[in-house]
Write an enzyme that holds these catalytic residues in place. Structure first.
Site, PDB file in Angstrom:
ATOM      1  N   SER A   1       0.460   4.457  -5.934  1.00  0.00           N
ATOM      2  CA  SER A   1       1.121   5.648  -5.426  1.00  0.00           C
ATOM      3  C   SER A   1       1.698   6.450  -6.593  1.00  0.00           C
ATOM      4  CB  SER A   1       2.186   5.253  -4.392  1.00  0.00           C
ATOM      5  OG  SER A   1       2.673   6.373  -3.701  1.00  0.00           O
TER       6      SER A   1
ATOM      7  N   GLU B   1      -6.587   8.122  -3.038  1.00  0.00           N
ATOM      8  CA  GLU B   1      -5.915   7.781  -1.782  1.00  0.00           C
ATOM      9  C   GLU B   1      -4.663   8.639  -1.693  1.00  0.00           C
ATOM     10  OE1 GLU B   1      -2.774   5.967  -1.244  1.00  0.00           O
ATOM     11  OE2 GLU B   1      -2.324   6.302  -3.361  1.00  0.00           O
TER      12      GLU B   1
ATOM     13  N   HIS C   1      -1.910   3.185   1.098  1.00  0.00           N
ATOM     14  CA  HIS C   1      -0.680   3.065   1.877  1.00  0.00           C
ATOM     15  C   HIS C   1      -0.887   2.503   3.279  1.00  0.00           C
ATOM     16  CE1 HIS C   1       0.559   5.919  -1.260  1.00  0.00           C
ATOM     17  NE2 HIS C   1       1.807   5.592  -0.978  1.00  0.00           N
TER      18      HIS C   1
END
Length: 299
Positions: free
Chosen positions: A108, A200, A268
């Site tokens: 992330s 992502e 996630h």
């Protein structure tokens, strides 16, 4: 690029636990830390739980903590408490050229640190942060520890959809789409030529995904990479829309014209399988299969 792999982890090795991004939930952190402590010896600074607005303490605290973890030759790995936002603010303060041959793990917001490490030819692990690790099923945790400890190539991962058929081989780079887009024009962008690009994201509405993807396209990213691996795009739907984020991403992938498969359990979502950035992979988009051609750590 000649890639430098980290040393493998061994039972009871000292590992750093750091918070270079946002503040985090204590119970979920403790749950993830418990799994790390079962195998290794975690080292935490007493100010790990500091907060400053939307950050886990001010830049000086976080930069000192991460710089020490990255250069400490007595430790074998660095695990991140959480993503969120803030790690990119630290990049100019990090002695990346002097990083020890240890594992760095996270995802992330930590895409910025991964990119900076890859710009210096370092392999790192895109994988669960501690606030997520405790929620992962046993098979993901076992896969994670195997990747950290074994020099053997891990088992392949399978996605759920082919967006553009074909195949591609190259070093895996990338991570979070929004963070990667913010690295464009900086010295911290990972080497893209001949690479397989992993993307992502979470809570980004389809038009924002389009905007960031278009930024990559205008910067020439898709003329440099060989293939595209799409992980989870979690909670990225527009309310009451007649289209989905998958529809938008599929159209964008077709415009790029590169082999592309989607729906890999990376990111996630409920499953976040770890992958080694900087290692050679083969994407078979027709079968939505990502094969790892080498391990993440040295023999």
């Amino acid at each position: 690029m000649r890639w430098l792999k980290p040393l493998p982890l061994r039972p009871r090795d000292t590992v750093h636990v750091v918070a270079p991004s946002g503040p985090f939930d204590r119970p979920t952190f403790e749950a993830g830390l418990a799994f790390i402590a079962e195998r290794y010896t975690p080292a935490l600074r007493p100010d790990l739980f500091a907060t400053h607005r939307y950050l886990a303490g001010d830049d000086t605290r976080r930069a000192e903590e991460l710089a020490h973890a990255l250069t400490d030759t007595s430790a074998r790995a660095t695990f991140c408490a959480r993503g969120g936002y803030g790690s990119a603010r630290l990049l100019p303060r990090l002695p990346l050229a002097d990083a020890a041959p240890s594992l760095f793990t996270g995802f992330s917001d930590l895409t910025s640190v991964h990119g900076a490490l890859q710009a210096h030819g370092r392999v790192s692990i895109h994988g669960p942060v501690l606030t997520q690790l405790g929620k992962q099923p046993p098979e993901v945790r076992e896969y994670f520890f195997r990747l950290l400890e074994s020099p053997e190539a891990p088992p392949p991962l399978t996605g759920s959809a082919t967006y553009v058929p074909g195949s591609a081989e190259g070093p895996l780079v990338g991570g979070n789409l929004s963070v990667l887009a913010c690295l464009l024009g900086t010295p911290y962008l990972p080497p893209l030529d001949g690479a397989v690009l992993l993307l992502e994201d979470v809570t980004e509405r389809p038009y924002r995904l389009d905007r960031m993807w278009t930024q990559l396209r205008l910067a020439g990213v898709f003329s440099r990479v060989r293939g595209i691996v799409l992980g989870d795009f979690t909670a990225c739907e527009e309310r009451d829309a007649s289209y989905s984020s998958a529809d938008v991403l599929q159209d964008l992938a077709r415009e790029a014209g590169l082999p592309c498969a989607a729906g890999f359990p990376i990111g996630h979502g409920t499953l976040n399988y770890p992958v080694a950035l900087g290692t050679q992979v083969r994407l078979d988009a027709d079968s939505a299969r990502l094969t790892f051609l080498e391990g993440a750590v040295r023999p």
